[in-house]
Scaffold this motif. Structure first.
Motif, PDB file in Angstrom:
ATOM      1  N   ALA A  80       0.721  10.393   3.884  1.00 51.44           N
ATOM      2  CA  ALA A  80       0.299  11.239   2.753  1.00 51.44           C
ATOM      3  C   ALA A  80      -1.224  11.247   2.628  1.00 51.44           C
ATOM      4  CB  ALA A  80       0.938  10.734   1.462  1.00 51.44           C
ATOM      5  N   GLY A  81      -1.836  10.079   2.741  1.00 53.50           N
ATOM      6  CA  GLY A  81      -3.294  10.011   2.652  1.00 53.50           C
ATOM      7  C   GLY A  81      -3.967  10.747   3.804  1.00 53.50           C
ATOM      8  N   GLU A  82      -3.422  10.572   4.994  1.00 52.87           N
ATOM      9  CA  GLU A  82      -3.984  11.261   6.159  1.00 52.87           C
ATOM     10  C   GLU A  82      -3.942  12.775   5.972  1.00 52.87           C
ATOM     11  OE1 GLU A  82      -1.959  10.086   9.699  1.00 52.87           O
ATOM     12  OE2 GLU A  82      -2.325   7.948   9.399  1.00 52.87           O
ATOM     13  N   ASN A  83      -2.859  13.251   5.354  1.00 51.30           N
ATOM     14  CA  ASN A  83      -2.683  14.693   5.168  1.00 51.30           C
ATOM     15  C   ASN A  83      -3.337  15.229   3.898  1.00 51.30           C
ATOM     16  OD1 ASN A  83      -1.256  15.027   7.543  1.00 51.30           O
ATOM     17  ND2 ASN A  83       0.735  14.627   6.588  1.00 51.30           N
ATOM     18  N   LEU A  84      -4.130  14.390   3.256  1.00 51.36           N
ATOM     19  CA  LEU A  84      -4.858  14.776   2.039  1.00 51.36           C
ATOM     20  C   LEU A  84      -3.919  15.226   0.914  1.00 51.36           C
ATOM     21  CD1 LEU A  84      -7.945  16.644   3.551  1.00 51.36           C
ATOM     22  CD2 LEU A  84      -7.571  14.200   3.222  1.00 51.36           C
ATOM     23  N   VAL A  85      -2.776  14.581   0.837  1.00 49.83           N
ATOM     24  CA  VAL A  85      -1.879  14.800  -0.299  1.00 49.83           C
ATOM     25  C   VAL A  85      -2.547  14.142  -1.511  1.00 49.83           C
ATOM     26  CG1 VAL A  85       0.374  14.179  -1.271  1.00 49.83           C
ATOM     27  CG2 VAL A  85       0.173  14.858   1.145  1.00 49.83           C
ATOM     28  N   LYS A  86      -2.701  14.908  -2.578  1.00 54.06           N
ATOM     29  CA  LYS A  86      -3.475  14.381  -3.717  1.00 54.06           C
ATOM     30  C   LYS A  86      -2.770  13.222  -4.423  1.00 54.06           C
ATOM     31  CE  LYS A  86      -6.229  18.499  -4.528  1.00 54.06           C
ATOM     32  NZ  LYS A  86      -6.615  19.565  -5.469  1.00 54.06           N
ATOM     33  N   LEU A  87      -1.473  13.100  -4.237  1.00 53.92           N
ATOM     34  CA  LEU A  87      -0.729  12.004  -4.858  1.00 53.92           C
ATOM     35  C   LEU A  87      -0.694  10.755  -3.962  1.00 53.92           C
ATOM     36  CD1 LEU A  87       2.306  14.053  -6.249  1.00 53.92           C
ATOM     37  CD2 LEU A  87       0.553  12.942  -7.626  1.00 53.92           C
ATOM     38  N   ALA A  88      -1.506  10.754  -2.907  1.00 52.36           N
ATOM     39  CA  ALA A  88      -1.459   9.625  -1.966  1.00 52.36           C
ATOM     40  C   ALA A  88      -2.100   8.378  -2.568  1.00 52.36           C
ATOM     41  CB  ALA A  88      -2.189  10.002  -0.679  1.00 52.36           C
ATOM     42  N   ASN A  89      -1.527   7.229  -2.217  1.00 53.03           N
ATOM     43  CA  ASN A  89      -2.052   5.971  -2.745  1.00 53.03           C
ATOM     44  C   ASN A  89      -2.678   5.127  -1.632  1.00 53.03           C
ATOM     45  OD1 ASN A  89       0.093   4.735  -1.396  1.00 53.03           O
ATOM     46  ND2 ASN A  89       1.329   4.480  -3.230  1.00 53.03           N
ATOM     47  N   PHE A  90      -3.204   3.992  -2.031  1.00 63.07           N
ATOM     48  CA  PHE A  90      -3.821   3.041  -1.108  1.00 63.07           C
ATOM     49  C   PHE A  90      -3.007   1.764  -1.262  1.00 63.07           C
ATOM     50  CE2 PHE A  90      -8.102   3.225   0.939  1.00 63.07           C
ATOM     51  CZ  PHE A  90      -7.980   2.084   1.692  1.00 63.07           C
ATOM     52  N   ARG A  91      -2.423   1.274  -0.174  1.00 64.86           N
ATOM     53  CA  ARG A  91      -1.482   0.153  -0.303  1.00 64.86           C
ATOM     54  C   ARG A  91      -2.049  -1.133   0.278  1.00 64.86           C
ATOM     55  NH1 ARG A  91       3.280  -0.069  -1.320  1.00 64.86           N
ATOM     56  NH2 ARG A  91       4.018  -0.971   0.624  1.00 64.86           N
ATOM     57  N   THR A  92      -1.762  -2.235  -0.401  1.00 66.41           N
ATOM     58  CA  THR A  92      -2.316  -3.515   0.059  1.00 66.41           C
ATOM     59  C   THR A  92      -1.246  -4.548   0.388  1.00 66.41           C
ATOM     60  OG1 THR A  92      -2.467  -4.456  -2.163  1.00 66.41           O
ATOM     61  CG2 THR A  92      -4.346  -3.168  -1.418  1.00 66.41           C
ATOM     62  N   GLY A  93       0.008  -4.190   0.303  1.00 68.83           N
ATOM     63  CA  GLY A  93       1.047  -5.170   0.607  1.00 68.83           C
ATOM     64  C   GLY A  93       2.413  -4.560   0.401  1.00 68.83           C
ATOM     65  N   PRO A  94       3.482  -5.357   0.609  1.00 68.34           N
ATOM     66  CA  PRO A  94       4.843  -4.814   0.559  1.00 68.34           C
ATOM     67  C   PRO A  94       5.174  -4.113  -0.752  1.00 68.34           C
ATOM     68  CG  PRO A  94       4.850  -7.154   1.149  1.00 68.34           C
ATOM     69  CD  PRO A  94       3.445  -6.791   0.833  1.00 68.34           C
ATOM     70  N   LYS A  95       4.657  -4.624  -1.854  1.00 67.06           N
ATOM     71  CA  LYS A  95       4.938  -3.983  -3.140  1.00 67.06           C
ATOM     72  C   LYS A  95       3.686  -3.422  -3.795  1.00 67.06           C
ATOM     73  CE  LYS A  95       5.391  -5.808  -7.238  1.00 67.06           C
ATOM     74  NZ  LYS A  95       4.811  -4.824  -8.120  1.00 67.06           N
ATOM     75  N   ASN A  96       2.555  -3.692  -3.203  1.00 68.92           N
ATOM     76  CA  ASN A  96       1.305  -3.456  -3.909  1.00 68.92           C
ATOM     77  C   ASN A  96       0.662  -2.136  -3.541  1.00 68.92           C
ATOM     78  OD1 ASN A  96       1.327  -6.683  -3.007  1.00 68.92           O
ATOM     79  ND2 ASN A  96       1.215  -6.224  -5.180  1.00 68.92           N
ATOM     80  N   SER A  97       0.538  -1.281  -4.524  1.00 72.03           N
ATOM     81  CA  SER A  97      -0.089   0.015  -4.297  1.00 72.03           C
ATOM     82  C   SER A  97      -1.118   0.284  -5.375  1.00 72.03           C
ATOM     83  CB  SER A  97       0.953   1.136  -4.371  1.00 72.03           C
ATOM     84  OG  SER A  97       2.006   0.916  -3.471  1.00 72.03           O
ATOM     85  N   ALA A  98      -2.313   0.696  -4.945  1.00 71.02           N
ATOM     86  CA  ALA A  98      -3.256   1.294  -5.895  1.00 71.02           C
ATOM     87  C   ALA A  98      -2.782   2.732  -5.992  1.00 71.02           C
ATOM     88  CB  ALA A  98      -4.681   1.186  -5.370  1.00 71.02           C
ATOM     89  N   GLY A  99      -1.841   2.952  -6.892  1.00 66.75           N
ATOM     90  CA  GLY A  99      -1.049   4.173  -6.840  1.00 66.75           C
ATOM     91  C   GLY A  99      -1.665   5.379  -7.497  1.00 66.75           C
ATOM     92  N   ARG A 100      -2.365   5.171  -8.596  1.00 64.18           N
ATOM     93  CA  ARG A 100      -2.697   6.306  -9.434  1.00 64.18           C
ATOM     94  C   ARG A 100      -4.026   6.974  -9.061  1.00 64.18           C
ATOM     95  NH1 ARG A 100       0.028   7.675 -14.314  1.00 64.18           N
ATOM     96  NH2 ARG A 100       0.568   9.157 -12.710  1.00 64.18           N
ATOM     97  N   THR A 101      -4.117   8.205  -9.387  1.00 67.99           N
ATOM     98  CA  THR A 101      -5.324   9.059  -9.307  1.00 67.99           C
ATOM     99  C   THR A 101      -5.753   9.446  -7.893  1.00 67.99           C
ATOM    100  OG1 THR A 101      -6.984   7.270  -9.375  1.00 67.99           O
ATOM    101  CG2 THR A 101      -6.215   8.118 -11.509  1.00 67.99           C
ATOM    102  N   GLY A 102      -4.894   9.225  -6.887  1.00 64.37           N
ATOM    103  CA  GLY A 102      -5.157   9.794  -5.570  1.00 64.37           C
ATOM    104  C   GLY A 102      -6.190   9.086  -4.717  1.00 64.37           C
ATOM    105  N   THR A 103      -6.281   7.748  -4.857  1.00 65.82           N
ATOM    106  CA  THR A 103      -7.263   7.004  -4.058  1.00 65.82           C
ATOM    107  C   THR A 103      -6.981   7.129  -2.549  1.00 65.82           C
ATOM    108  OG1 THR A 103      -5.935   5.006  -4.353  1.00 65.82           O
ATOM    109  CG2 THR A 103      -7.783   5.306  -5.859  1.00 65.82           C
ATOM    110  N   GLY A 104      -5.691   7.224  -2.181  1.00 66.85           N
ATOM    111  CA  GLY A 104      -5.327   7.344  -0.763  1.00 66.85           C
ATOM    112  C   GLY A 104      -5.783   8.667  -0.177  1.00 66.85           C
TER     113      GLY A 104
END
Lengths: 641, 63
Positions: free
Chosen positions: A165-189
């Motif tokens: 999703a992040g690679e494809n510039l999906v605005k809802l993409a997140n940045f993940r740091t582990g199995p459950k851990n996502s910087a999910g909000r606001t499209g950081t990915g």
């Protein structure tokens, strides 16, 4: 020691990397984590830049106490100019990444520019390398860390990465740091993708020396005892954050079918007890956490047999459980796929709920959906399909992935009512909480500096039947202990906003603070952590002022970049126009009263020292917070509003 | 003993009345507003699983 951690400025356009110490003034003004992060974002994002352009900056910030002996000091803040809101992008994540970043000698990474080819950062023991990531492009968020660990021959390396999703510039993409851990909000990915930044790998062996080791360790033990003696810690240790779901659903405080219904008919199928029976595989924790609220699950049979992951939590249950899916497997598969592709489940679920209601009302049909039946009864089947389409930018998923504002823009040609059904604040979709029965929650999502959000202020202490004198003492003025009341709720929301900003600066877990109980650590305890661990002395007032400074700076960023003012501090119209139909008698008929809400906003701005007309900081407020000394145009902009 | 008592105490989600739940009870009715709850137990700690308010849930099911 923590005070020696550095800021690294990494320009991907020209491969230039510089390192800077953190000046004492910056430390005393913003502490660390989200605070210094906000300062760096304000100063490194080029004003009015295209969020997807090289002028945006992605700022990764470990908390001041992250990686130390302070309980659950595991948090990392990731910020930028958001592609969803055009305002302050901000997401906070736990796990082990932030502590490792500190052990590597860094507290903040400011990533600017954009690379021509995919790259990843290798951050280790005071050094940073920009490495080719062509071979990682296209890999999911589970594969990527493994490949990096193998090629660098160290399985202790911690990796933050984006997925498809992040690679494809999906605005809802997140940045993940582990199995459950996502910087999910606001499209950081999405911003990482726009910079062709696939991942950040960190490994460090530097010692975070404590200012007063003996006292720090003694106090950390005392704080852990304090935390573990509370009922809420015990509940989270067994049920995770999902312990909330049964209560909120019972009252009628969860939204289903895009807020048309506020209690789930098949609730027994989605309780955490139902999850435990079939899927629970254990519990895990973040760095230096004794609560261990992270569920682990395993799907044992059926087409997804063998799927293992971490989660769910309350958020997953509430977000992915809001479509009417009536079994845990649908939620777990949805969670697994969202993580694999790197998609924010909260925002995605909100936007899909809205699109499904458009389908329900005949505003869009199968011709628009590419033949997909988006009726609620079909939720179990379509969640995996829509997640894949979103990540790959295919079919209707290409529109969903653009977030609330993108959906409204695309579908408003079919009906003027589209905006009513896509629930958002400032372009950010909301969690499926019922805000219309709780004026404090409604004010919180309306004024949050990152758009609709339950974590910026989540003022839940008026749910705990606390004596009003307890609330008065905590908030410094009268606050009703009835969650349905408007009385004192502006004071309450502001207090939580500033307090959580301090928590995010420190880098400790919100769930182990006053967020859940007045008996959990707050200012008094944080002062001691800071003294024993860093050697720096802060008064409670100084810490509160830091929270206010951070919140105000974020507010100013929103004004500078997106022009957000009072007109944008809104709740979705549904919260005002549609009274609740279900739930316990105590909340049936509840909705937000427009007049009372406006009055609440007046009180809120006054408490913040912002003008009532625009909701912008008054010059004297900026001066008091010493924000007038920022190398920017804060006062000029505010005065000209 | 005191801790155990505390773990048995819940508040009614409808009227805030203090409810003392008998050990291992699976259902409980609020003495004040008569709201009926399904009760679960988490390591000796009582918890509300859901309500027996047929009206609210059944209404929602009609949507």
């Amino acid at each position: 020691m923590p005070l020696k951690s550095k800021i690294a400025i990494i320009d991907l356009s020209n491969n230039k990397i510089t390192q800077e110490p953190i000046p004492e003034r910056m430390r005393r003004h913003y502490l660390g984590g989200r605070g210094i992060g906000a300062h760096l974002i304000y100063n490194h994002v080029e004003p009015k830049t295209d969020p997807l352009g090289p002028g945006n900056a992605l700022v990764v910030s470990a908390g001041f106490l992250t990686g130390t002996v302070a309980p659950a000091a595991a948090r990392t803040h990731i910020g930028c100019k958001s592609p969803l809101t055009n305002g302050f992008g901000s997401s906070n994540v736990g796990g082990f990444f932030g502590p490792e970043l500190k052990f590597a000698g860094f507290e903040h990474l400011v990533i600017k520019g954009a690379s021509e080819k995919p790259v990843y950062l290798w951050v280790h023991d005071g050094e940073i390398e920009i490495r080719d990531a062509t071979h990682l492009w296209g890999k999911d968020t589970f594969e990527t860390p493994q490949i990096i660990q193998e090629e660098l021959d160290d399985e202790e390396i911690k990796v933050a990465c984006i997925g498809l999703a992040g690679e494809n510039l999906v605005k809802l993409a997140n940045f993940r740091t582990g199995p459950k851990n996502s910087a999910g909000r606001t499209g950081t990915g999405c911003i990482a993708g726009s910079k062709r930044l696939k991942a950040i790998a960190v490994r460090g062996h530097q010692d975070l020396k404590l200012a007063y080791p003996k006292e720090a360790l003694q106090y950390a033990k005392q704080a852990v005892d304090q935390i573990m003696s509370t009922k809420v810690a015990k509940a989270m240790s067994v049920d995770g954050t999902s312990f909330i779901w049964n209560v909120t659903n019972t009252i009628g405080l969860l939204e289903f079918y895009n807020g048309q219904v506020n209690k789930f008919k098949d609730w027994q199928k989605l309780t955490i007890e139902a999850f435990d029976e079939k899927y629970k595989a254990g519990m895990a924790g973040c760095f230096n956490c004794t609560v261990h609220c992270r569920h682990q699950f395993r799907i044992k049979d059926g087409p997804w047999a063998g799927t293992f992951g971490e989660g769910p939590e309350y958020n997953t249950q509430t977000a992915l459980g809001s479509f009417g899916a009536d079994n845990w497997e649908t939620l777990l598969v949805g969670w697994h796929l969202a993580n694999k592709y790197g998609i924010d489940t909260t925002g995605w679920s909100n936007d899909v709920r809205g699109v499904m209601e458009l389908y329900q009302r005949g505003i869009i049909d199968k011709e628009v959906t590419g033949g997909l039946d988006l009726s609620w009864e079909n939720a179990n089947q379509i969640i995996p399909i829509l997640l894949e389409q979103t990540a790959k930018k295919e079919g209707i998923g290409a529109i969903i992935g653009q977030g609330s504002l993108g959906i409204i823009k695309e579908f408003s040609k079919y009906s003027r009512d589209v905006e009513y059904y896509i629930l958002h604040v400032k372009g950010l979709g909301k969690l499926g909480n019922v805000d219309r029965a709780q004026p404090s929650f409604a004010l919180g999502i309306a004024t949050s500096t990152r758009g609709a959000d339950h974590l910026r202020s989540r003022p839940a202490l008026d749910h705990y039947h606390l004596p009003e004198e307890v609330l008065r003492k905590l908030y410094g003025g009268p606050v009703s202990s009835d969650f349905r009341s408007y009385e004192g709720k502006a004071r309450m929301v502001r207090w939580h906003e500033l307090t959580y900003a301090v928590v995010d600066c420190l880098g400790t877990c919100k769930f182990q603070t006053v967020f859940f109980s007045p008996n959990l650590p707050a200012y008094k305890e944080w002062r001691k952590y800071l003294r024993y661990i860093t050697g720096l002395e802060f008064t409670e007032e100084e810490l509160f002022d830091i929270g206010e400074r951070v919140y105000t700076l974020e507010r100013m960023f929103n004004y500078r970049e997106a022009g957000f003012t009072r007109k944008d501090d809104r709740v979705p119209e549904r919260c005002i126009k549609e009274p609740l139909k279900y739930g316990l008698p105590a909340i049936r008929g509840a909705h937000i009263d427009r007049e009372k809400f406006e009055k609440l906003l007046d009180e809120y701005y006054e408490l913040h020292g912002w003008d009532k007309e625009n909701g912008l900081p008054l010059p004297e407020t900026l001066k008091r917070l010493e924000l007038d000394k920022e190398p920017s145009h804060l006062i000029t902009e505010s005065q000209s509003a | 003993m005191r801790k155990q008592e505390r773990d048995n105490i819940l508040r009614c989600l409808n009227c805030s009345e203090r409810m003392e739940i008998p050990l291992k009870a699976k259902q409980f009715t609020c003495p004040k507003c008569k709201m009926e709850y399904y009760i679960g137990w988490r390591d000796g700690q009582a918890k509300i699983l859901g309500s027996v308010d047929k009206e609210g849930v059944e209404d929602a099911a009609k949507e």
